[in-house]
Design a protein around this motif. Structure first.
Motif, PDB file in Angstrom:
ATOM      1  N   TYR A 131      -2.957   5.175  -3.448  1.00  0.00           N
ATOM      2  CA  TYR A 131      -3.968   6.107  -2.909  1.00  0.00           C
ATOM      3  C   TYR A 131      -2.935   7.394  -3.425  1.00  0.00           C
ATOM      4  O   TYR A 131      -2.102   7.762  -2.623  1.00  0.00           O
ATOM      5  CB  TYR A 131      -4.190   6.101  -1.590  1.00  0.00           C
ATOM      6  N   THR A 143      -4.218  11.127  -3.494  1.00  0.00           N
ATOM      7  CA  THR A 143      -5.513  11.824  -3.306  1.00  0.00           C
ATOM      8  C   THR A 143      -5.130  13.367  -3.105  1.00  0.00           C
ATOM      9  O   THR A 143      -4.253  13.610  -2.130  1.00  0.00           O
ATOM     10  CB  THR A 143      -6.561  11.611  -2.056  1.00  0.00           C
ATOM     11  N   SER A 179      -6.673   5.109  -6.348  1.00  0.00           N
ATOM     12  CA  SER A 179      -7.338   6.412  -6.232  1.00  0.00           C
ATOM     13  C   SER A 179      -6.555   7.602  -6.700  1.00  0.00           C
ATOM     14  O   SER A 179      -5.310   7.589  -6.170  1.00  0.00           O
ATOM     15  CB  SER A 179      -7.645   6.523  -4.665  1.00  0.00           C
ATOM     16  N   ASN A 205      -0.993  11.717   0.097  1.00  0.00           N
ATOM     17  CA  ASN A 205      -2.047  12.490  -0.182  1.00  0.00           C
ATOM     18  C   ASN A 205      -1.827  13.925   0.604  1.00  0.00           C
ATOM     19  O   ASN A 205      -1.052  14.211   1.545  1.00  0.00           O
ATOM     20  CB  ASN A 205      -3.315  11.941   0.945  1.00  0.00           C
ATOM     21  N   SER A 262       0.378   5.341   0.013  1.00  0.00           N
ATOM     22  CA  SER A 262      -0.404   6.334   0.209  1.00  0.00           C
ATOM     23  C   SER A 262       0.428   7.711   0.258  1.00  0.00           C
ATOM     24  O   SER A 262       0.882   8.041   1.141  1.00  0.00           O
ATOM     25  CB  SER A 262      -1.125   6.409   1.439  1.00  0.00           C
ATOM     26  N   GLN A 265      -2.245  -1.499  -3.514  1.00  0.00           N
ATOM     27  CA  GLN A 265      -3.439  -0.125  -3.432  1.00  0.00           C
ATOM     28  C   GLN A 265      -2.449   0.831  -3.427  1.00  0.00           C
ATOM     29  O   GLN A 265      -1.453   1.137  -2.846  1.00  0.00           O
ATOM     30  CB  GLN A 265      -3.941  -0.443  -2.012  1.00  0.00           C
ATOM     31  N   THR A 289       0.718  -1.177  -0.033  1.00  0.00           N
ATOM     32  CA  THR A 289      -0.013  -0.059  -0.137  1.00  0.00           C
ATOM     33  C   THR A 289       0.969   1.250   0.060  1.00  0.00           C
ATOM     34  O   THR A 289       1.711   1.356   0.792  1.00  0.00           O
ATOM     35  CB  THR A 289      -0.879   0.236   1.159  1.00  0.00           C
TER      36      THR A 289
END
Length: 523
Positions: A339, A341, A370, A317, A315, A337, A313
């Protein structure tokens, strides 16, 4: 059974009717957009796995998950239910069959993440997380201070007393996990001293927010910061700023080496990484599964990332700097995954990032992507190369047009498509396919609900037990709707929130009013 203004009594009567013929087989039930003030009794349905109760008006004083005891519920959605002040133990669920994977409390009025309210449910979910990483707890748009919620099982109160003196830091001992140590606005020298004198070699979760060097306006983590101690997860916060630039962060390549054979989660929050040359401090972190950067600036050093073979994962953001780097996809061979964002990513930057991933082995492992709340104006063409991608979020961009081929992903099943609030005007026929389980097209500019666009997907959702959320679109309720309201009314239960431009819900439309309409054949 959505949008029927059902009261609590109506819901109980309905469930009693279902119990006669579907008691052993009912797996999913929805009572969204009604007038419920309490949870319905579902213990008579042993196979029920998914319960959706969004957009009701639950009474805070009487709200309790206790009646779920003994059930095998996996999904419970309670978004926009006007929940505000939950009583202690309101979210407690007992029983040996606890299987909850998703608890959705989005868009309520909760402002405090109270230990007495949340500890039980989160601990149960955390106990199962290591067996099933697909667990999720959703609580967005609630004005909650999230710095107290990492890991998910903790507040700032300890379950057991700290086994040693970690002052000026503080800690708690969680029997199921281990030590949770917080060093909040403590000097680097004091942090080094704490770990030099304490003896516990392994820490479950370490949260650091060091005092900065005010002259340099930054934080520097020295070599062997933890004096040989190991942490399974590390949160690294820079001190908050009211105005001006963020505090800079520099990390010595050997600052966290002692944790390299244990650490699985690493978080950087609210830092300026402009003085960091690379991410060599992660070298050898072969067990690292989750890398998370939030609210940070100048993250260009991320492009110099060592190989992280277990990273699943990523991320990133509300960060800056992605537009000027070569994305290090070759260092992330098993991403699942991704992300990214609210990073001000435009079409060109997104294309460059995704092209890099496509050229790596992760093209065959990424499942979730995402790119929500960026500056995209179209669906990136590169997504069609991801062989297993089945969860795509593009909400909050400006994508007025969806072509017939732009969502033709190779995966046989699309678990979720989120394109809320993207100024969507036109969807070409064939774009929305029968393999989509959940789709969110809320808050757009769609005026036509055409059979050539939606019917195939809705028929698939009936089979897949899915749903389409499409409220806040100004649909014209003319003869173009006859195919649904008159001829395929059986599809309405999977259409959530659809309204005419005059605010009439689709469910309220009289099929007789479309008797003279001629519907074109669906090809």
């Amino acid at each position: 059974m959505n949008g029927n203004q059902f009261s609590d009594v109506d819901a109980e009567k309905l469930l009693n009717q279902f119990s006669y013929g579907s008691k052993e087989t009912l797996r999913s039930f929805s009572l969204r957009e009604n007038r419920l003030t309490r949870l319905p009794n579902i213990d008579k349905f042993p196979a029920l796995a998914h319960l959706r109760l969004d957009n009701n008006n639950f009474t805070n004083d009487n709200f309790s998950l206790a009646q779920l005891n003994g059930t095998r519920l996996q999904t419970l959605t309670l978004s926009s239910c006007n929940l505000k002040n939950l009583k202690p133990h309101a979210l407690e669920v007992d029983g040996d069959h606890f299987q909850l994977k998703l608890l959705d409390l989005d868009n309520n009025n909760l402002t405090k993440f109270k230990y007495s309210v949340f500890k039980s449910i989160l601990r149960k979910m955390a106990d199962r997380y290591w067996e099933d990483p697909g667990l999720a707890f959703a609580l967005t748009n609630a004005s909650v201070e999230w710095s107290l919620v990492r890991p998910a099982i903790v507040d700032d109160k300890a379950v057991l007393p700290c086994p040693e003196d970690y002052s000026p830091c503080y800690c708690g001992d969680y029997p199921s996990f281990g030590l949770y140590v917080v060093c909040e606005l403590v000097t680097i020298e004091a942090i080094v001293s704490v770990f030099n004198r304490t003896t516990d070699s392994d820490i479950f979760w370490l949260q650091l927010r060091p005092l900065p060097d005010l002259e340099r306006r930054g934080v520097t983590l020295p070599a062997d910061l933890l004096s040989g101690k190991r942490a399974r997860a590390i949160d690294l916060y820079c001190p908050s700023v009211v105005t001006g630039n963020l505090y800079s962060l520099t990390i010595d390549p050997d600052a966290l080496t002692s944790s390299e054979d244990l650490i699985e989660y690493f978080y950087i929050l609210g830092c300026d990484l402009g003085q960091q040359a690379d991410f060599s401090f992660l070298n050898g972190f072969n067990k690292l599964m989750n890398l998370y950067m939030y609210g940070s600036t100048n993250i260009q050093a991320f492009q110099n990332l060592p190989v992280l073979p277990s990273m699943g994962t990523l991320s990133i953001n509300q960060c800056t700097g992605l537009d000027s780097i070569e994305f290090p996809a070759q260092s992330l061979p098993k991403l699942q995954q991704v992300y990214m964002t609210d990073n001000q990513i435009d079409d060109q930057t997104a294309g460059r990032i995704l092209t890099s991933i496509v050229s790596s082995s992760s093209v065959d492992t990424v499942v979730v992507l995402s790119l929500a709340y960026n500056l995209l104006t179209q669906i990136p063409a590169q997504i069609l190369s991801f062989t297993k991608l089945n969860d795509l979020s593009l909400s909050g961009n400006i994508i007025p047009f969806v072509s017939s081929i732009s969502l033709a992903l190779p995966a046989t099943r699309m678990e979720r498509l989120a394109m809320a609030n993207v100024s969507l005007n036109v969807i070409e026929p064939g774009a929305l396919r029968a393999n989509i389980v959940l789709a969110d097209l809320t808050r757009n500019n769609l005026t036509q609900f055409e059979s050539a666009v939606f019917q195939t997907m809705l028929q698939g959702m009936i089979r897949l037990n899915g749903s389409l959320s499409i409220d806040s679109n100004p649909f014209e309720c003319d003869c173009s709707l006859a195919w649904l309201i008159r001829d395929n009314r059986n599809l309405l239960p999977v259409v959530h929130g659809a309204q005419c431009s005059n605010s009439t819900r689709f469910e309220q439309l009289d099929p007789g009013g479309f008797s003279e309409c001629v519907v074109p054949l669906l090809h």
